[in-house]
Design an enzyme around this catalytic site. Sequence first.
Site, PDB file in Angstrom:
ATOM      1  N   LYS A  13      62.644   1.113 -39.156  1.00 43.77           N
ATOM      2  CA  LYS A  13      61.675   0.950 -37.506  1.00 43.77           C
ATOM      3  C   LYS A  13      60.794   2.498 -37.304  1.00 43.77           C
ATOM      4  CE  LYS A  13      64.903   2.912 -34.340  1.00 43.77           C
ATOM      5  NZ  LYS A  13      65.674   2.856 -33.033  1.00 43.77           N
ATOM      6  N   GLY A  32      63.024   8.219 -44.471  1.00 40.87           N
ATOM      7  CA  GLY A  32      63.408   9.665 -44.899  1.00 40.87           C
ATOM      8  C   GLY A  32      64.327   9.900 -43.651  1.00 40.87           C
ATOM      9  N   GLY A  47      65.437  -3.672 -36.957  1.00 44.85           N
ATOM     10  CA  GLY A  47      66.131  -4.875 -37.413  1.00 44.85           C
ATOM     11  C   GLY A  47      67.301  -4.904 -36.667  1.00 44.85           C
ATOM     12  N   ASP A  88      75.648   8.882 -41.005  1.00 51.24           N
ATOM     13  CA  ASP A  88      76.297   9.153 -39.853  1.00 51.24           C
ATOM     14  C   ASP A  88      76.904   8.134 -38.913  1.00 51.24           C
ATOM     15  OD1 ASP A  88      75.466  11.708 -40.446  1.00 51.24           O
ATOM     16  OD2 ASP A  88      73.696  11.867 -38.816  1.00 51.24           O
ATOM     17  N   HIS A 125      74.920  39.001 -64.074  1.00 46.69           N
ATOM     18  CA  HIS A 125      74.909  40.203 -63.256  1.00 46.69           C
ATOM     19  C   HIS A 125      73.455  41.004 -63.145  1.00 46.69           C
ATOM     20  CE1 HIS A 125      76.141  44.109 -61.934  1.00 46.69           C
ATOM     21  NE2 HIS A 125      75.463  44.723 -62.783  1.00 46.69           N
TER      22      HIS A 125
HETATM   23  C1  LIG Z   1      68.586  19.502 -36.511  1.00 41.54           C
HETATM   24  C2  LIG Z   1      69.272  18.965 -37.464  1.00 41.54           C
HETATM   25  C3  LIG Z   1      69.455  19.538 -38.716  1.00 41.54           C
HETATM   26  C4  LIG Z   1      70.258  19.062 -39.596  1.00 41.54           C
HETATM   27  N1  LIG Z   1      70.365  19.733 -40.894  1.00 41.54           N
HETATM   28  C5  LIG Z   1      70.863  19.237 -41.879  1.00 41.54           C
HETATM   29  C6  LIG Z   1      71.365  19.981 -43.147  1.00 41.54           C
HETATM   30  O1  LIG Z   1      70.758  20.990 -43.096  1.00 41.54           O
HETATM   31  N2  LIG Z   1      72.068  19.509 -44.085  1.00 41.54           N
HETATM   32  C7  LIG Z   1      72.409  18.313 -44.029  1.00 41.54           C
HETATM   33  O2  LIG Z   1      73.010  17.935 -44.852  1.00 41.54           O
HETATM   34  N3  LIG Z   1      72.445  17.608 -42.976  1.00 41.54           N
HETATM   35  C8  LIG Z   1      71.824  17.960 -41.737  1.00 41.54           C
HETATM   36  N4  LIG Z   1      71.522  17.330 -40.694  1.00 41.54           N
HETATM   37  C9  LIG Z   1      72.209  16.043 -40.647  1.00 41.54           C
HETATM   38  C10 LIG Z   1      71.287  14.811 -41.366  1.00 41.54           C
HETATM   39  O3  LIG Z   1      70.133  15.043 -40.834  1.00 41.54           O
HETATM   40  C11 LIG Z   1      72.030  13.590 -41.123  1.00 41.54           C
HETATM   41  O4  LIG Z   1      73.441  13.679 -41.631  1.00 41.54           O
HETATM   42  C12 LIG Z   1      71.342  12.682 -41.797  1.00 41.54           C
HETATM   43  O5  LIG Z   1      70.068  12.235 -41.734  1.00 41.54           O
HETATM   44  C13 LIG Z   1      72.332  11.246 -41.841  1.00 41.54           C
HETATM   45  O6  LIG Z   1      71.373  10.223 -42.665  1.00 41.54           O
HETATM   46  P1  LIG Z   1      71.767   8.594 -42.181  1.00 41.54           P
HETATM   47  O7  LIG Z   1      70.815   7.582 -43.327  1.00 41.54           O
HETATM   48  O8  LIG Z   1      73.031   8.269 -41.694  1.00 41.54           O
HETATM   49  O9  LIG Z   1      70.740   8.285 -41.129  1.00 41.54           O
HETATM   50  P2  LIG Z   1      69.302   8.919 -40.565  1.00 41.54           P
HETATM   51  O10 LIG Z   1      68.695   9.866 -41.410  1.00 41.54           O
HETATM   52  O11 LIG Z   1      69.298   9.161 -39.176  1.00 41.54           O
HETATM   53  O12 LIG Z   1      68.631   7.642 -40.669  1.00 41.54           O
HETATM   54  C14 LIG Z   1      68.716   6.234 -40.060  1.00 41.54           C
HETATM   55  C15 LIG Z   1      67.575   5.505 -40.252  1.00 41.54           C
HETATM   56  O13 LIG Z   1      67.694   4.224 -39.638  1.00 41.54           O
HETATM   57  C16 LIG Z   1      66.526   4.167 -38.792  1.00 41.54           C
HETATM   58  N5  LIG Z   1      67.073   2.928 -37.892  1.00 41.54           N
HETATM   59  C17 LIG Z   1      67.840   3.032 -36.945  1.00 41.54           C
HETATM   60  N6  LIG Z   1      67.922   1.923 -36.099  1.00 41.54           N
HETATM   61  C18 LIG Z   1      67.092   1.107 -36.815  1.00 41.54           C
HETATM   62  C19 LIG Z   1      66.697  -0.458 -36.672  1.00 41.54           C
HETATM   63  N7  LIG Z   1      67.481  -0.951 -35.719  1.00 41.54           N
HETATM   64  N8  LIG Z   1      65.978  -0.863 -37.570  1.00 41.54           N
HETATM   65  C20 LIG Z   1      65.576  -0.283 -38.478  1.00 41.54           C
HETATM   66  N9  LIG Z   1      65.619   0.839 -38.430  1.00 41.54           N
HETATM   67  C21 LIG Z   1      66.413   1.563 -37.686  1.00 41.54           C
HETATM   68  C22 LIG Z   1      66.067   5.283 -38.385  1.00 41.54           C
HETATM   69  O14 LIG Z   1      64.635   5.202 -37.819  1.00 41.54           O
HETATM   70  C23 LIG Z   1      66.327   6.504 -39.127  1.00 41.54           C
HETATM   71  O15 LIG Z   1      65.383   6.531 -40.234  1.00 41.54           O
HETATM   72  C24 LIG Z   1      70.823  17.873 -39.661  1.00 41.54           C
HETATM   73  C25 LIG Z   1      70.596  17.078 -38.384  1.00 41.54           C
HETATM   74  C26 LIG Z   1      69.829  17.624 -37.314  1.00 41.54           C
HETATM   75  C27 LIG Z   1      69.658  16.704 -36.119  1.00 41.54           C
END
Ligand SMILES: Cc1cc2nc3c(=O)[nH]c(=O)nc-3n(C[C@H](O)[C@H](O)[C@H](O)COP(=O)(O)OP(=O)(O)OC[C@H]3O[C@@H](n4cnc5c(N)ncnc54)[C@H](O)[C@@H]3O)c2cc1C
Length: 482
Positions: free
Chosen positions: A58, A62, A138, A326, A459
């Site tokens: 949505k 990335g 979705g 997450d 080293h």
């Molecule tokens: C400030 C910050 C710093 C971070 N730094 C690190 C780091 O250095 N190293 C690290 O490993 N992790 C880091 N993280 C954590 C990392 O960003 C998350 O663990 C990771 O992005 C999780 O991936 P994901 O695919 O579960 O979710 P997300 O990356 O959150 O992706 C979920 C996607 O689903 C989409 N979505 C949600 N609902 C819907 C829907 N109904 N329909 C369609 N699309 C939808 C969202 O738009 C999003 O693009 C950080 C997080 C934050 C907030």
Amino acid sequence: MCPHYPTVTPRCSQVTWELDVSEPNETFDIVILGGGSGGYAAALRAAELGLSVALVEKGKLGGTCLHNGCIPTKALLHAAEVADQTRESEQFGVKAELVGIDMAAVNSYKDGVVARLYKGLQGLLGGAKNITIVAGAGRLVAPNTVEVDGKRYTGRNIILASGSYAKSLPGLEVDGERIITSDHALVMDRVPASVIVLGGGVIGVEFASVWKSFGVDVTIIEALPRLVAAEDEESSKALERAFRKRKINFKVGKPFEKVEKTGSGVRVTIAGGETVEAELLLVAVGRGPNTAGLGYEEQGVRMDRGYVLTDERQRTSVPNVYAVGDIVPGLQLAHRGFQQGIFVAEEIAGENPAVIDEAGIPRVTYSDPELASVGLTEAKAKEQYGADKVKTYNYNLGGNGKSQILKTTGFVKLVRVEDGPVVGVHMVGARVGELIGEAQLIYNWEAYPAEVAQLVHAHPTQNEALGEAHLALAGKPLHAHA
Ligand SMILES: Cc1cc2nc3c(=O)[nH]c(=O)nc-3n(C[C@H](O)[C@H](O)[C@H](O)COP(=O)(O)OP(=O)(O)OC[C@H]3O[C@@H](n4cnc5c(N)ncnc54)[C@H](O)[C@@H]3O)c2cc1C
């Protein structure tokens, strides 16, 4: 090209609106809900394995990591390091003066990094012949179907990957101006004079570190007894010592009570009635699962406080519905999401991948100093194996040539059970995040200290500290005591 079945997508405008849109109209091997780290990694691996994929996103492909998380924060942390190096340049005999932080330029550097990576990812996903990208929000409307803007996408398998959002606390209303989350902090166009960071976890300490380097007066408030409480206690203590030295204020074991807006900022009251004032309050109290209203529970997916429950093969309680990233309880890290996404794609393709060991997932906090760890903390190892069975060894970076060159302090700590392999590695110091690659191999390959000790480390590198620590634990210390 229009699909064979009824559809209402704009590009197929010859199809009339009278068609029954409730009919599933596209079927894929996998429909993925969410294009973040977990979702897009699953899509790429599945496509590579010849499976057809619909990837529903949505926002921006990335997800959090690329746009609001890992990448932009690490760009800010790098700018912060450059500021500190300029400030401290004289100790290396270099004359330079820090005249200020130009936030517009910092943001343009940060946004440039994100934009380049985003473009690359779009090209990769858009160019993959088995991946159909569906832009829109979705919802799971049947155990095998996701609906987006009235159109249905049916999958022989579904992967839930909808990610997380920045949580707040009861009575703490984020307004995006004086009370902000990391999402707002990442797009700020000015350097505030003072900030209270509520939450001393990874995200909180990283922002505290950046802001201090930019000249901000920072106070961290943490309810738990120490900063980065999930890490080994010695790592927390070392970070606290370093932060004290950097004059980053922190109050641990102090639960938040309330916040009030003042004429020019915020006043936070913590347990015991103590108050702290600043221009801004960053709420960094953790991230909640993005699952509300997405139909998961209605379709029978077992949940716990909004998180999707899975078994070790990422299977939810509904057959052929998987969850990654997450939204699944555990470490909220991008590389965990990537790995789970790859795992599920391979599982669906019948490759029978090996189960992911959660403790084997490397963890890095990119503050100054950095913290990096893999495996069990000393406390966890003692809980699991018994206190008398656990041995530890601390190698001080004071004995490491490269660390002396960088003028950094810290340590490499190894945790071992009796005469067995190393079950935990914990490191503190500048750039130790880059050492985690070797540490995770040591943990995940269940290496014995003697096996690592016989490997040659270049080293002078900081990696040598890992080698030296293993030499010592194997009973043959070189530049250290056993
Ligand atoms: C400030 C910050 C710093 C971070 N730094 C690190 C780091 O250095 N190293 C690290 O490993 N992790 C880091 N993280 C954590 C990392 O960003 C998350 O663990 C990771 O992005 C999780 O991936 P994901 O695919 O579960 O979710 P997300 O990356 O959150 O992706 C979920 C996607 O689903 C989409 N979505 C949600 N609902 C819907 C829907 N109904 N329909 C369609 N699309 C939808 C969202 O738009 C999003 O693009 C950080 C997080 C934050 C907030």
